[in-house]
Scaffold this motif. Structure first.
Motif, PDB file in Angstrom:
ATOM      1  N   LEU A 150     -12.741  -9.155  12.210  1.00  0.00           N
ATOM      2  CA  LEU A 150     -13.757  -8.042  12.030  1.00  0.00           C
ATOM      3  C   LEU A 150     -14.063  -7.794  10.786  1.00  0.00           C
ATOM      4  CD1 LEU A 150     -12.226  -5.395  14.650  1.00  0.00           C
ATOM      5  CD2 LEU A 150     -14.361  -6.776  14.831  1.00  0.00           C
ATOM      6  N   GLU A 151     -15.044  -7.438  10.414  1.00  0.00           N
ATOM      7  CA  GLU A 151     -15.919  -7.411   9.039  1.00  0.00           C
ATOM      8  C   GLU A 151     -16.504  -6.124   9.147  1.00  0.00           C
ATOM      9  OE1 GLU A 151     -18.236  -9.296   5.251  1.00  0.00           O
ATOM     10  OE2 GLU A 151     -18.424  -9.956   7.334  1.00  0.00           O
ATOM     11  N   ILE A 152     -16.034  -5.208   8.211  1.00  0.00           N
ATOM     12  CA  ILE A 152     -16.730  -3.585   8.224  1.00  0.00           C
ATOM     13  C   ILE A 152     -17.255  -3.606   7.020  1.00  0.00           C
ATOM     14  CG2 ILE A 152     -16.409  -1.165   8.591  1.00  0.00           C
ATOM     15  CD1 ILE A 152     -15.280  -3.106  10.833  1.00  0.00           C
ATOM     16  N   THR A 153     -18.629  -3.156   6.932  1.00  0.00           N
ATOM     17  CA  THR A 153     -19.574  -2.976   5.649  1.00  0.00           C
ATOM     18  C   THR A 153     -20.225  -1.640   5.850  1.00  0.00           C
ATOM     19  OG1 THR A 153     -21.182  -4.262   6.703  1.00  0.00           O
ATOM     20  CG2 THR A 153     -19.516  -5.432   5.466  1.00  0.00           C
ATOM     21  N   ILE A 207     -21.188  -0.605   9.529  1.00  0.00           N
ATOM     22  CA  ILE A 207     -21.334  -1.786  10.476  1.00  0.00           C
ATOM     23  C   ILE A 207     -20.275  -2.723  10.788  1.00  0.00           C
ATOM     24  CG2 ILE A 207     -22.979  -3.707  10.999  1.00  0.00           C
ATOM     25  CD1 ILE A 207     -25.016  -2.384   8.828  1.00  0.00           C
ATOM     26  N   ALA A 208     -20.081  -3.160  11.969  1.00  0.00           N
ATOM     27  CA  ALA A 208     -18.891  -3.880  12.147  1.00  0.00           C
ATOM     28  C   ALA A 208     -19.605  -5.332  12.549  1.00  0.00           C
ATOM     29  CB  ALA A 208     -18.024  -3.146  13.450  1.00  0.00           C
ATOM     30  N   THR A 209     -18.874  -6.332  12.206  1.00  0.00           N
ATOM     31  CA  THR A 209     -19.335  -7.664  12.579  1.00  0.00           C
ATOM     32  C   THR A 209     -18.025  -8.330  13.055  1.00  0.00           C
ATOM     33  OG1 THR A 209     -20.775  -7.857  10.814  1.00  0.00           O
ATOM     34  CG2 THR A 209     -20.404  -9.795  11.925  1.00  0.00           C
ATOM     35  N   ILE A 210     -18.378  -8.769  14.503  1.00  0.00           N
ATOM     36  CA  ILE A 210     -16.992  -9.480  15.472  1.00  0.00           C
ATOM     37  C   ILE A 210     -17.370 -11.078  15.105  1.00  0.00           C
ATOM     38  CG2 ILE A 210     -15.993  -9.841  17.142  1.00  0.00           C
ATOM     39  CD1 ILE A 210     -16.690  -6.972  18.120  1.00  0.00           C
ATOM     40  N   SER A 211     -16.632 -11.775  14.517  1.00  0.00           N
ATOM     41  CA  SER A 211     -16.547 -13.033  14.419  1.00  0.00           C
ATOM     42  C   SER A 211     -15.624 -14.036  15.237  1.00  0.00           C
ATOM     43  CB  SER A 211     -16.369 -13.711  12.898  1.00  0.00           C
ATOM     44  OG  SER A 211     -16.197 -15.032  12.805  1.00  0.00           O
ATOM     45  N   GLU A 212     -16.181 -15.390  15.654  1.00  0.00           N
ATOM     46  CA  GLU A 212     -15.454 -16.206  16.648  1.00  0.00           C
ATOM     47  C   GLU A 212     -14.325 -16.701  15.694  1.00  0.00           C
ATOM     48  OE1 GLU A 212     -18.130 -18.928  17.738  1.00  0.00           O
ATOM     49  OE2 GLU A 212     -19.183 -17.841  19.202  1.00  0.00           O
ATOM     50  N   SER A 213     -14.378 -16.784  14.316  1.00  0.00           N
ATOM     51  CA  SER A 213     -13.127 -17.343  13.536  1.00  0.00           C
ATOM     52  C   SER A 213     -12.564 -16.193  12.546  1.00  0.00           C
ATOM     53  CB  SER A 213     -13.454 -18.588  12.945  1.00  0.00           C
ATOM     54  OG  SER A 213     -14.736 -18.256  11.964  1.00  0.00           O
ATOM     55  N   GLU A 240      -3.167   7.569  18.946  1.00  0.00           N
ATOM     56  CA  GLU A 240      -1.575   7.282  19.041  1.00  0.00           C
ATOM     57  C   GLU A 240      -1.039   7.122  20.474  1.00  0.00           C
ATOM     58  OE1 GLU A 240       0.704  10.008  17.027  1.00  0.00           O
ATOM     59  OE2 GLU A 240      -0.390   9.507  14.927  1.00  0.00           O
ATOM     60  N   GLN A 241      -1.593   8.068  21.390  1.00  0.00           N
ATOM     61  CA  GLN A 241      -1.176   7.908  22.796  1.00  0.00           C
ATOM     62  C   GLN A 241      -1.598   6.606  23.446  1.00  0.00           C
ATOM     63  OE1 GLN A 241      -2.506  11.473  24.479  1.00  0.00           O
ATOM     64  NE2 GLN A 241      -0.782  12.930  23.787  1.00  0.00           N
ATOM     65  N   ASN A 242      -2.852   6.290  23.182  1.00  0.00           N
ATOM     66  CA  ASN A 242      -3.540   5.204  23.851  1.00  0.00           C
ATOM     67  C   ASN A 242      -3.508   3.909  23.020  1.00  0.00           C
ATOM     68  OD1 ASN A 242      -5.212   6.581  26.464  1.00  0.00           O
ATOM     69  ND2 ASN A 242      -5.600   8.051  24.617  1.00  0.00           N
ATOM     70  N   LYS A 243      -2.791   3.890  21.910  1.00  0.00           N
ATOM     71  CA  LYS A 243      -2.491   2.762  21.233  1.00  0.00           C
ATOM     72  C   LYS A 243      -3.719   2.196  20.738  1.00  0.00           C
ATOM     73  CE  LYS A 243       2.018   1.991  22.996  1.00  0.00           C
ATOM     74  NZ  LYS A 243       2.668   1.066  23.715  1.00  0.00           N
ATOM     75  N   TYR A 244      -4.705   2.905  20.211  1.00  0.00           N
ATOM     76  CA  TYR A 244      -6.096   2.459  19.657  1.00  0.00           C
ATOM     77  C   TYR A 244      -6.010   2.163  18.293  1.00  0.00           C
ATOM     78  CZ  TYR A 244      -8.019   4.723  24.060  1.00  0.00           C
ATOM     79  OH  TYR A 244      -8.574   4.757  25.323  1.00  0.00           O
ATOM     80  N   ASP A 262     -16.846   8.378   8.758  1.00  0.00           N
ATOM     81  CA  ASP A 262     -17.335   7.376   9.698  1.00  0.00           C
ATOM     82  C   ASP A 262     -16.267   6.322   9.990  1.00  0.00           C
ATOM     83  OD1 ASP A 262     -20.408   7.963  10.302  1.00  0.00           O
ATOM     84  OD2 ASP A 262     -19.805   8.340   8.082  1.00  0.00           O
ATOM     85  N   LEU A 263     -16.002   6.187  11.182  1.00  0.00           N
ATOM     86  CA  LEU A 263     -14.872   4.855  11.637  1.00  0.00           C
ATOM     87  C   LEU A 263     -15.056   4.371  12.859  1.00  0.00           C
ATOM     88  CD1 LEU A 263     -12.793   6.347  13.698  1.00  0.00           C
ATOM     89  CD2 LEU A 263     -12.320   7.680  11.565  1.00  0.00           C
ATOM     90  N   PHE A 264     -14.566   3.087  13.145  1.00  0.00           N
ATOM     91  CA  PHE A 264     -14.689   2.531  14.398  1.00  0.00           C
ATOM     92  C   PHE A 264     -13.269   2.708  15.178  1.00  0.00           C
ATOM     93  CE2 PHE A 264     -18.222   0.119  12.751  1.00  0.00           C
ATOM     94  CZ  PHE A 264     -18.868   0.150  13.723  1.00  0.00           C
ATOM     95  N   ILE A 265     -13.246   2.945  16.358  1.00  0.00           N
ATOM     96  CA  ILE A 265     -12.029   2.760  17.261  1.00  0.00           C
ATOM     97  C   ILE A 265     -12.165   1.733  18.199  1.00  0.00           C
ATOM     98  CG2 ILE A 265     -10.644   4.192  18.977  1.00  0.00           C
ATOM     99  CD1 ILE A 265     -11.744   6.706  17.695  1.00  0.00           C
ATOM    100  N   THR A 266     -11.200   0.991  18.086  1.00  0.00           N
ATOM    101  CA  THR A 266     -11.214  -0.332  18.867  1.00  0.00           C
ATOM    102  C   THR A 266      -9.862  -0.456  19.626  1.00  0.00           C
ATOM    103  OG1 THR A 266     -10.120  -1.670  16.974  1.00  0.00           O
ATOM    104  CG2 THR A 266     -12.440  -1.382  17.268  1.00  0.00           C
ATOM    105  N   ARG A 267      -9.597  -1.255  20.426  1.00  0.00           N
ATOM    106  CA  ARG A 267      -8.464  -1.798  21.143  1.00  0.00           C
ATOM    107  C   ARG A 267      -8.616  -3.271  21.716  1.00  0.00           C
ATOM    108  NH1 ARG A 267      -5.711   1.285  26.461  1.00  0.00           N
ATOM    109  NH2 ARG A 267      -3.595   0.311  26.540  1.00  0.00           N
TER     110      ARG A 267
END
Length: 728
Positions: A44-47, A60-66, A5-9, A32-37
């Motif tokens: 993003l797709e999380i499986t 597993i996190a997949t980052i897509s261009e679209s 919350e402090q870092n707005k993640y 289990d989780l991902f922390i992003t900013r």
């Protein structure tokens, strides 16, 4: 969480458990989780990976261009389907020179026709265009975002208090502007809602049926009660559970029934169906109903050209002539919905919803129309049997039972009653027993119904995963048009006695016995239950004693002794819920009205954003939502509970006045009379009089003689109590 919350993640999960405890007393949890900013969730797709033999499932996190979109459910046509082309393809591909003499011919013709419909719909539907629609951001908002970024960069370089205050001021201004845009967008959306395009019902349905993902399911068939994690595992586990549900209570052979079914039977010829009958049945289909496993929708059948209708007619008449129901029309797809308040990790906590082929529903409707008008069927159905019969509503059945209770009150009697819960009534119907009764009552339909009930299968679906195929060895097909009629026929010889009053509505059963001596009334009731137990055992039906209730309706002191079913004592209670109405011992209706008031309050809370004081929805649409969604909650059964005391009726009158005042945002000095007159909303007492008058005249012209005693009170009135007949 404090650091996030402090870092707005942002934190991203699969919304499913990733920790699987070996202790069966514990439940899975998300660890289990991902922390992003700075990453948008749309890209993003999380499986989860369930392949590793560990108590933790890595994600597993997949980052897509679209933008990543979820695939839509399978369908054959869309809004852009060219129905003219669809009709042309059907006209060209339909074959009227069909051979319909053997069972193999019926199977081939049915499969070919379904394939033709599927291919025509696919070819007439253009492929979807996937384009990214640009988000229109107001110029003023873009400027504020740029100012905020420059102010933040300046403050991070200088660390001056004045620069910090400037950054905070611009940030606050940006948040305020964003809130204004969101509020304006919501108001604009609400204002657009209306009845011209039925858009007003979409947000109300969303509040009625919230969609929740199915969590991991406990597999009690494996050692240590393992967990079904993936959708495929859940689908197979649900299928195995339902296969046990769709099986008879026991398979002990019955010599009499087996001999009768094995005896030679020459099926008579059916009267052929006409093209107009098929057209009328298709016209009655609801376009919003989901298709079966073949994905053939009601819309596809309504768009059939004449040649396609003739092909369907030939197939139907071939089925009637050969007495063979095709396998393609006997496969169901089942989805699961969680029952309210049940454990989401247990298989028995989910209600199966069966999706059947639409073509099968059409033929079932045509057969139902013929069966219900057959003399053998109409003469076999007893008068006390309500439900799945025209003009036999729940209100009329409840009125019958209440009339028995009021008569016992006048005679100073104890009206001891049991309300029985049949365990899995529709799912456990014994096929041989049902066919035995069909052969005796409806011999014309015996061979066809034997084919209809045999070799039925189903698959369960969880999201996009489908289970293996499981057999159905008992029960009437859930979700079918013909199923309720077959169940009524199966229970048509329900045990009755002269000393008791029986009321049945589908599988809801009530038995009453009245006498001035409580011991005598219980003896009458217990005698009926003992006879009933023999009938239940013969036809393999079980009573759930834990959910059944024994209630004694009386104005006198004391209680009646308990009663038993199959040597199990039924639980006693002071109130009972029967067909949606709550009956208390003295029939004051106070508890029923109190419960309805709570239900109204919850529904108003759900719809407050639409009908509240600050909602921009038009007053006409607010009134429409009140009349169609909220008012039916408390008006149900008003023909019967309308004889409650004025103080009890005032509870609902106050609720209605409060809702009308909220919807109109009326000031305090506007009277309730003015609100009701201006909005043309009748008071509760007026609704009672109007609804009972309609109910009364329906009974006057009702063909069932068992309802005629409800119209008059031949006995002298000892009590100064209002009864339904006094509401006229």
């Amino acid at each position: 969480m404090k650091v996030i919350e402090q870092n707005k993640y942002n934190f991203l999960t699969t919304a499913k458990p990733t920790y699987w405890p070996t202790d069966p007393r514990k439940t899975p949890d998300v660890l289990d989780l991902f922390i992003t900013r700075g990453l948008t969730e749309s890209y993003l797709e999380i499986t989860a990976n369930y392949d590793l033999p560990s108590d933790h499932s890595p994600i597993i996190a997949t980052i897509s261009e679209s933008i990543i979109t979820t695939p839509p459910p399978p369908h054959l046509h869309t809004r852009t389907t060219n129905w003219a082309k669809y009709k042309e393809l059907i006209q060209q591909g339909a074959n009227l020179n069909l051979r319909m003499k053997t069972q193999h011919d019926i199977e081939t013709a049915t499969n070919s026709f379904i394939t033709l419909l599927q291919q025509a719909a696919i070819q007439a539907t253009p492929p979807p265009t996937r384009g990214v629609h640009p988000v229109m951001i107001p110029v003023e908002l873009k400027q504020l975002i740029a100012q905020k970024r420059r102010a933040r960069a300046r403050w991070q370089r200088t660390r001056y208090p004045d620069d910090k205050r400037t950054f905070q001021r611009i940030s606050h201004k940006l948040k305020t502007k964003l809130k204004e845009i969101r509020d304006h967008s919501i108001q604009k959306y609400i204002i657009r809602l209306g009845t011209h395009d039925n858009s007003i019902w979409k947000p109300t349905r969303a509040t009625r049926r919230p969609k929740t993902a199915i969590p991991p399911i406990r597999n009690q068939t494996t050692p240590n009660n393992g967990w079904a994690k993936s959708d495929q595992e859940k689908a197979n586990l649900f299928g195995a559970h339902l296969a046990q549900v769709f099986s008879p209570h026991h398979n002990n052979p019955d010599a009499e029934i087996t001999q009768q079914l094995q005896s030679r039977h020459t099926p008579p010829n059916h009267i052929p169906l006409t093209l107009q009958e098929v057209r009328d049945a298709i016209h009655r289909l609801n376009n919003k109903k989901s298709p079966g496993p073949d994905l053939v929708t009601p819309q596809m059948l309504k768009e059939l050209p004449k040649k396609g209708l003739l092909t369907l007619l030939f197939i139907f008449n071939g089925i009637l002539r050969t007495h063979h129901w095709p396998k393609a029309l006997k496969t169901a797809e089942i989805i699961l919905l969680l029952k309210p308040g049940k454990d989401p990790t247990a298989t028995e906590s989910y209600r199966p919803i069966s999706l059947l082929p639409t073509i099968s529903k059409i033929l079932e409707r045509l057969l139902t129309n013929r069966i219900t008008t057959d003399n053998g069927y109409t003469q076999s159905i007893p008068d006390h049997r309500f439900g799945f019969r025209r003009k036999h509503s729940t209100i009329k059945q409840v009125h019958r039972l209440c009339h028995t209770i009021y008569t016992a009150f006048e005679a100073k009697q104890y009206c001891t009653s049991v309300f029985l819960d049949v365990s899995q009534a529709f799912d456990k119907v014994w096929h041989d027993g049902l066919l035995y009764k069909i052969k005796q009552i409806l011999p014309l339909y015996y061979s066809l119904m034997r084919s209809y009930l045999s070799d039925r299968t189903f698959q369960t679906r969880v999201r996009n995963s489908t289970s293996i195929t499981f057999p159905i060895t008992a029960g009437v097909p859930q979700g079918s048009v013909l199923g309720p009629t077959l169940y009524v026929l199966y229970t048509s010889d329900f045990t009755t006695t002269k000393c008791t009053v029986t009321g049945t509505f589908a599988d809801d059963t009530a038995i009453m016995a009245a006498h001035t001596n409580p011991q005598t009334s219980v003896r009458y009731l217990q005698y009926h239950l003992d006879l009933l137990q023999e009938w239940l055992h013969k036809w393999r039906i079980k009573i759930n004693a834990a959910k059944s209730v024994h209630v004694t309706f009386t104005l006198r002191k004391g209680q009646c002794p308990p009663v038993t079913v199959n040597n199990t004592e039924l639980p006693t209670g002071n109130t009972v819920k029967y067909l949606g109405m709550h009956l208390d011992q003295k029939l004051t209706w106070k508890e029923h009205i109190t419960i309805k008031r709570k239900q109204v309050k919850l529904k108003v809370k759900e719809l407050h954003w639409l009908i509240g004081r600050k909602s921009p929805l038009s007053l006409d649409n607010k009134l429409l939502l009140y009349k169609s969604i909220i008012k039916p909650i408390w008006t149900y059964g008003i023909e019967i509970w309308g004889c409650a005391s004025k103080s009890s009726q005032a509870i609902l009158q106050k609720a209605q006045s409060s809702i009308l005042r909220m919807m109109t945002d009326a000031p305090w000095y506007v009277t309730n009379l003015t609100l009701h007159d201006d909005l043309k909303i009748p008071f509760v007492q007026d609704v009672i009089s109007e609804r009972y008058a309609k109910h009364h005249w329906k009974i006057v012209t009702h063909p069932n003689p068992i309802l005629q005693p409800l119209l008059t009170d031949n006995q002298p009135r000892r009590l100064k109590r209002t009864r339904p007949t006094d509401l006229l």
